[in-house]
Design a protein around this motif. Structure first.
Motif, PDB file in Angstrom:
ATOM      1  N   HIS A  20       0.890  -1.065   0.077  1.00  0.00           N
ATOM      2  CA  HIS A  20       0.059   0.003   0.058  1.00  0.00           C
ATOM      3  C   HIS A  20       0.821   1.131   0.058  1.00  0.00           C
ATOM      4  O   HIS A  20       2.120   1.168   0.596  1.00  0.00           O
ATOM      5  CB  HIS A  20      -0.907   0.091   1.245  1.00  0.00           C
ATOM      6  N   GLU A  22       0.759   3.750   1.700  1.00  0.00           N
ATOM      7  CA  GLU A  22       0.760   4.461   3.252  1.00  0.00           C
ATOM      8  C   GLU A  22       1.391   3.190   3.924  1.00  0.00           C
ATOM      9  O   GLU A  22       1.502   3.372   5.156  1.00  0.00           O
ATOM     10  CB  GLU A  22      -0.521   4.791   3.580  1.00  0.00           C
ATOM     11  N   ARG A  24       4.243   2.143   6.068  1.00  0.00           N
ATOM     12  CA  ARG A  24       5.369   3.189   6.745  1.00  0.00           C
ATOM     13  C   ARG A  24       6.922   2.625   6.352  1.00  0.00           C
ATOM     14  O   ARG A  24       7.618   3.499   6.436  1.00  0.00           O
ATOM     15  CB  ARG A  24       5.401   2.964   8.178  1.00  0.00           C
ATOM     16  N   GLN A  27       7.004   5.116   3.023  1.00  0.00           N
ATOM     17  CA  GLN A  27       6.949   6.402   3.540  1.00  0.00           C
ATOM     18  C   GLN A  27       7.991   7.074   4.465  1.00  0.00           C
ATOM     19  O   GLN A  27       8.462   7.956   4.436  1.00  0.00           O
ATOM     20  CB  GLN A  27       5.401   7.076   4.176  1.00  0.00           C
ATOM     21  N   VAL A  97       0.709  -0.501   7.661  1.00  0.00           N
ATOM     22  CA  VAL A  97       0.068   0.605   6.856  1.00  0.00           C
ATOM     23  C   VAL A  97      -0.742   1.510   7.553  1.00  0.00           C
ATOM     24  O   VAL A  97      -1.639   0.842   8.615  1.00  0.00           O
ATOM     25  CB  VAL A  97      -0.815  -0.070   5.687  1.00  0.00           C
ATOM     26  N   ALA A  98      -0.567   2.733   7.755  1.00  0.00           N
ATOM     27  CA  ALA A  98      -1.396   3.553   8.474  1.00  0.00           C
ATOM     28  C   ALA A  98      -1.404   5.137   8.103  1.00  0.00           C
ATOM     29  O   ALA A  98      -0.598   5.297   7.313  1.00  0.00           O
ATOM     30  CB  ALA A  98      -0.839   3.584  10.006  1.00  0.00           C
ATOM     31  N   PRO A  99      -2.357   6.075   8.217  1.00  0.00           N
ATOM     32  CA  PRO A  99      -2.350   7.389   7.819  1.00  0.00           C
ATOM     33  C   PRO A  99      -1.082   7.920   8.097  1.00  0.00           C
ATOM     34  O   PRO A  99      -0.511   7.695   9.299  1.00  0.00           O
ATOM     35  CB  PRO A  99      -3.477   7.923   8.680  1.00  0.00           C
ATOM     36  N   ARG A 100      -0.460   8.826   7.419  1.00  0.00           N
ATOM     37  CA  ARG A 100       0.974   9.186   7.498  1.00  0.00           C
ATOM     38  C   ARG A 100       0.976  10.160   8.751  1.00  0.00           C
ATOM     39  O   ARG A 100       0.349  11.238   8.762  1.00  0.00           O
ATOM     40  CB  ARG A 100       1.390   9.717   6.322  1.00  0.00           C
ATOM     41  N   ASP A 101       1.685   9.778   9.826  1.00  0.00           N
ATOM     42  CA  ASP A 101       1.898  10.397  10.942  1.00  0.00           C
ATOM     43  C   ASP A 101       3.199   9.836  11.646  1.00  0.00           C
ATOM     44  O   ASP A 101       3.332   8.715  11.714  1.00  0.00           O
ATOM     45  CB  ASP A 101       0.588  10.179  11.950  1.00  0.00           C
ATOM     46  N   PRO A 105       1.690   4.170  14.794  1.00  0.00           N
ATOM     47  CA  PRO A 105       0.230   4.177  14.912  1.00  0.00           C
ATOM     48  C   PRO A 105      -0.208   3.046  16.082  1.00  0.00           C
ATOM     49  O   PRO A 105       0.455   2.216  16.347  1.00  0.00           O
ATOM     50  CB  PRO A 105      -0.062   3.268  13.566  1.00  0.00           C
TER      51      PRO A 105
END
Ligand code: PMP
Length: 287
Positions: A20, A22, A24, A27, A97-101, A105
């Motif tokens: 995915h 996203e 990590r 990213q 996979v996690a929303p970018r922060d 997560p």
């Protein structure tokens, strides 16, 4: 050879193997990896590689994607589906996979990817018998090089610079003029007294599995080992120099920058240790 990859629970054609956007690993380079050699259909030094993977994961607080017995099954299944006899297994675990922060997560399952690649062992042996050139480059990496993280940008830049200078490997040099290691190998010399010299383990280098196995082999062969840093000047004046990794086993370095090492041919200590290492790791390998 068919090319099949393992991606998060599925065996897929290599060309369609993807994670995915996203993830990590993609990213943030928030992940770790291992590379194991496969010879005659057997994984070399599997236990120590899996131990190092566990350590890298622990240091970064990434959950193991599965228990070790299950991972060993997946590795073998990837070898089987790729009909891999001689080559490399690459496996990578990221924080998932996690929303970018930037912060971890709260809920993300770690990702696991496994790929296989054949290696021409005849070509690799010919390279060893020829010797390779190392090109020195400043070591600009972070302070936790003992973790086998996928964040390899400084290594990539160093290797590219070495390649553009006609070299095979980059030897990374710290601020005090000492060699830390190669861009993807550990660095060794045989000093003028015949001692094997390599940097001691600390956070400036990766604890190579080949390094560790080679130390055992060298000790058994009665070669004296000194773990200490060496300078570029010392390496250029050394009797022999070589690199170790799961990919290159033991490969003699016959030139560092423009300096010819010894008589310019692969050293006898390096070549003997290469043979002994390959024999020992094959003998230990489990099916
Ligand atoms: N140092 C670095 C930076 C590496 O990437 C590697 C290869 N993984 C090594 C050393 C050698 O380690 P190993 O013998 O476990 O392949």
């Amino acid at each position: 050879m068919p090319r099949i990859a393992y991606v998060n629970g599925r065996y897929v054609p290599h060309a369609q193997a993807s994670v995915h956007v996203e993830d990590r690993g993609y990213q943030f380079a928030d992940g770790v990896y291992e590379v194991c050699a496969v010879k005659n259909g057997r994984l070399l030094d599997e236990g120590p590689h899996l131990d190092r993977l566990d350590r890298s994961l622990r240091e970064l607080r990434i959950d193991p994607p599965m228990a070790r017995p299950a991972l060993r099954v997946v590795l073998r299944e990837v070898m089987r589906r790729n009909l891999l006899r001689d080559g490399l297994l690459y496996f990578q675990v990221t924080r998932g996979v996690a929303p970018r922060d930037h912060a971890f997560p709260a809920h993300a399952a770690s990702s696991l990817v496994v790929t296989a690649r054949p290696v021409d062992l005849v070509k690799a042996q010919a390279r060893a018998e020829e010797g390779v050139r190392a090109v020195t480059h400043p070591d600009i990496r972070w302070k936790r090089c003992d973790i086998k993280a996928v964040a390899l940008l400084p290594n990539v830049l160093a290797k590219q610079a070495a390649k553009e200078a006609g070299g095979y490997e980059a030897w990374l040099v710290d601020e005090t003029g000492h060699v830390t290691e190669g861009s993807s190998t550990n660095a060794w010399i045989v000093d003028t007294d015949g001692n094997l010299v390599t940097r001691a383990l600390d956070s400036a280098i990766l604890g190579g599995i080949t390094r560790r196995m080679l130390m055992q082999v060298a000790q058994e062969a009665g070669v004296h080992i000194i773990e200490r840093p060496f300078t570029v000047e010392e390496a250029k004046a050394a009797r022999e120099a070589f690199i170790t990794s799961a990919t290159s086993f033991v490969t003699p370095v016959t030139q560092i920058d423009d300096a010819v090492i010894g008589n310019g041919r692969p050293g006898s200590v390096a070549m003997r240790l290469r043979e002994l290492y390959i024999m020992a790791s094959e003998a230990l390998a489990q099916a």
